[in-house]
Every structure is written in structure tokens, then in C-alpha cells.
Design a protein around this motif. Sequence first.
Motif, PDB file in Angstrom:
ATOM      1  N   LEU A   5      38.123  43.235  33.942  1.00  0.00           N
ATOM      2  CA  LEU A   5      37.326  43.317  32.720  1.00  0.00           C
ATOM      3  C   LEU A   5      36.854  41.914  32.365  1.00  0.00           C
ATOM      4  N   TYR A   6      35.591  41.794  31.957  1.00  0.00           N
ATOM      5  CA  TYR A   6      35.015  40.508  31.604  1.00  0.00           C
ATOM      6  C   TYR A   6      34.067  40.709  30.433  1.00  0.00           C
ATOM      7  N   HIS A   7      34.414  40.174  29.274  1.00  0.00           N
ATOM      8  CA  HIS A   7      33.617  40.303  28.054  1.00  0.00           C
ATOM      9  C   HIS A   7      33.220  41.751  27.767  1.00  0.00           C
ATOM     10  N   GLY A   8      34.146  42.679  27.989  1.00  0.00           N
ATOM     11  CA  GLY A   8      33.914  44.085  27.694  1.00  0.00           C
ATOM     12  C   GLY A   8      33.289  44.886  28.829  1.00  0.00           C
ATOM     13  N   TYR A   9      32.848  44.212  29.873  1.00  0.00           N
ATOM     14  CA  TYR A   9      32.257  44.873  31.039  1.00  0.00           C
ATOM     15  C   TYR A   9      33.323  45.039  32.122  1.00  0.00           C
ATOM     16  N   SER A  10      33.189  46.072  32.935  1.00  0.00           N
ATOM     17  CA  SER A  10      33.982  46.182  34.157  1.00  0.00           C
ATOM     18  C   SER A  10      33.146  45.563  35.264  1.00  0.00           C
ATOM     19  N   VAL A  11      33.746  44.610  35.976  1.00  0.00           N
ATOM     20  CA  VAL A  11      33.036  43.959  37.079  1.00  0.00           C
ATOM     21  C   VAL A  11      33.793  44.227  38.370  1.00  0.00           C
ATOM     22  N   TRP A  12      33.035  44.407  39.433  1.00  0.00           N
ATOM     23  CA  TRP A  12      33.593  44.792  40.722  1.00  0.00           C
ATOM     24  C   TRP A  12      33.078  43.842  41.790  1.00  0.00           C
ATOM     25  N   GLY A  13      33.978  43.417  42.643  1.00  0.00           N
ATOM     26  CA  GLY A  13      33.610  42.643  43.822  1.00  0.00           C
ATOM     27  C   GLY A  13      33.857  43.478  45.058  1.00  0.00           C
ATOM     28  N   HIS A  14      32.832  43.625  45.871  1.00  0.00           N
ATOM     29  CA  HIS A  14      32.924  44.478  47.063  1.00  0.00           C
ATOM     30  C   HIS A  14      32.889  43.643  48.336  1.00  0.00           C
ATOM     31  N   ALA A  15      33.658  44.064  49.305  1.00  0.00           N
ATOM     32  CA  ALA A  15      33.635  43.475  50.643  1.00  0.00           C
ATOM     33  C   ALA A  15      33.304  44.602  51.617  1.00  0.00           C
ATOM     34  N   ILE A  16      32.161  44.493  52.269  1.00  0.00           N
ATOM     35  CA  ILE A  16      31.679  45.555  53.148  1.00  0.00           C
ATOM     36  C   ILE A  16      31.786  45.061  54.588  1.00  0.00           C
ATOM     37  N   LEU A  17      32.626  45.711  55.371  1.00  0.00           N
ATOM     38  CA  LEU A  17      32.858  45.290  56.749  1.00  0.00           C
ATOM     39  C   LEU A  17      31.563  45.358  57.550  1.00  0.00           C
ATOM     40  N   GLN A  18      31.251  44.264  58.244  1.00  0.00           N
ATOM     41  CA  GLN A  18      30.064  44.171  59.084  1.00  0.00           C
ATOM     42  C   GLN A  18      30.531  43.817  60.493  1.00  0.00           C
ATOM     43  N   GLN A  19      30.492  44.768  61.386  1.00  0.00           N
ATOM     44  CA  GLN A  19      30.901  44.488  62.758  1.00  0.00           C
ATOM     45  C   GLN A  19      29.952  45.221  63.689  1.00  0.00           C
ATOM     46  N   ALA A  20      29.013  44.480  64.226  1.00  0.00           N
ATOM     47  CA  ALA A  20      28.000  45.078  65.082  1.00  0.00           C
ATOM     48  C   ALA A  20      28.552  45.448  66.451  1.00  0.00           C
ATOM     49  N   ASP A  21      29.522  44.699  66.943  1.00  0.00           N
ATOM     50  CA  ASP A  21      30.066  44.905  68.281  1.00  0.00           C
ATOM     51  C   ASP A  21      31.562  44.659  68.230  1.00  0.00           C
ATOM     52  N   ILE A  22      32.312  45.439  68.955  1.00  0.00           N
ATOM     53  CA  ILE A  22      33.768  45.313  68.932  1.00  0.00           C
ATOM     54  C   ILE A  22      34.230  43.948  69.439  1.00  0.00           C
ATOM     55  N   LEU A  23      33.402  43.274  70.220  1.00  0.00           N
ATOM     56  CA  LEU A  23      33.773  41.966  70.747  1.00  0.00           C
ATOM     57  C   LEU A  23      33.481  40.831  69.769  1.00  0.00           C
ATOM     58  N   ALA A  64      29.011  38.686  39.346  1.00  0.00           N
ATOM     59  CA  ALA A  64      29.020  39.568  38.174  1.00  0.00           C
ATOM     60  C   ALA A  64      29.309  38.783  36.897  1.00  0.00           C
ATOM     61  N   ARG A  65      30.280  37.880  36.947  1.00  0.00           N
ATOM     62  CA  ARG A  65      30.590  37.068  35.767  1.00  0.00           C
ATOM     63  C   ARG A  65      29.409  36.175  35.397  1.00  0.00           C
ATOM     64  N   ALA A  66      28.760  35.586  36.379  1.00  0.00           N
ATOM     65  CA  ALA A  66      27.596  34.727  36.101  1.00  0.00           C
ATOM     66  C   ALA A  66      26.456  35.542  35.493  1.00  0.00           C
ATOM     67  N   TRP A  67      26.259  36.762  35.965  1.00  0.00           N
ATOM     68  CA  TRP A  67      25.194  37.614  35.422  1.00  0.00           C
ATOM     69  C   TRP A  67      25.471  37.907  33.947  1.00  0.00           C
ATOM     70  N   ILE A  68      26.711  38.246  33.624  1.00  0.00           N
ATOM     71  CA  ILE A  68      27.083  38.514  32.242  1.00  0.00           C
ATOM     72  C   ILE A  68      26.938  37.251  31.393  1.00  0.00           C
ATOM     73  N   ASP A  69      27.369  36.125  31.918  1.00  0.00           N
ATOM     74  CA  ASP A  69      27.242  34.865  31.182  1.00  0.00           C
ATOM     75  C   ASP A  69      25.797  34.521  30.880  1.00  0.00           C
ATOM     76  N   SER A  70      24.888  34.925  31.744  1.00  0.00           N
ATOM     77  CA  SER A  70      23.461  34.627  31.520  1.00  0.00           C
ATOM     78  C   SER A  70      22.901  35.384  30.313  1.00  0.00           C
ATOM     79  N   LEU A  71      23.583  36.435  29.875  1.00  0.00           N
ATOM     80  CA  LEU A  71      23.163  37.208  28.708  1.00  0.00           C
ATOM     81  C   LEU A  71      23.635  36.578  27.407  1.00  0.00           C
ATOM     82  N   ARG A  72      24.622  35.730  27.494  1.00  0.00           N
ATOM     83  CA  ARG A  72      25.277  35.192  26.295  1.00  0.00           C
ATOM     84  C   ARG A  72      24.613  33.927  25.820  1.00  0.00           C
TER      85      ARG A  72
END
Length: 72
Positions: A5-23, A64-72
Motif C-alpha cells: 500500500l502506498y498513499h492509499g493505493y495498492s501498487v504491484w511489481g511484476h516480474a514476467i519470465l522471458q526465456q526465448a530459448d532453453i539454452l 508505481a510509487r513514482a507515478w503516484i508521487d507525480s500526482l502529489r
Amino acid sequence: MESLLYHGYSVWGHAILQQADILQPERYAASGTITLSGKLVESSGILAYFDTEEEAQHAGLDWARAWIDSLR
């Protein structure tokens, strides 16, 4: 996925696996999402690529935190 939670907002950080080749080493795309009262406020798209899941999640949260801070 990591969230907090950040200033009343829920913020999420995502990590999306990127693996084009098993090697090739695993890489993670970072993105962020902001919600308020369960409704989507903003999402980032891909921010950058990282070697670890944790780095990617933190980049999404930082965005996400920087985006919210830009509103303040």
C-alpha cells in the motif's frame, strides 16, 4: 508479484519470465500496476529487463510509487 500500500493505493511489481530459448539464461521483464479500491488506475507496460525476479518486481514498485508521487 509483490504488492504494498502506498498513499492509499495498492501498487504491484511484476516480474514476467522471458526465456526465448532453453539454452539462454532466464531474464525477467518488469512492470507495475496501480489500483485504488480494487479498480485499475494505471499500468506501466514493460519497463526494463532484469536478471532476477526480485529486481524486476522492485522496478515495478518503484515505477508505481513514482507515478503516484507525480500526482502529489
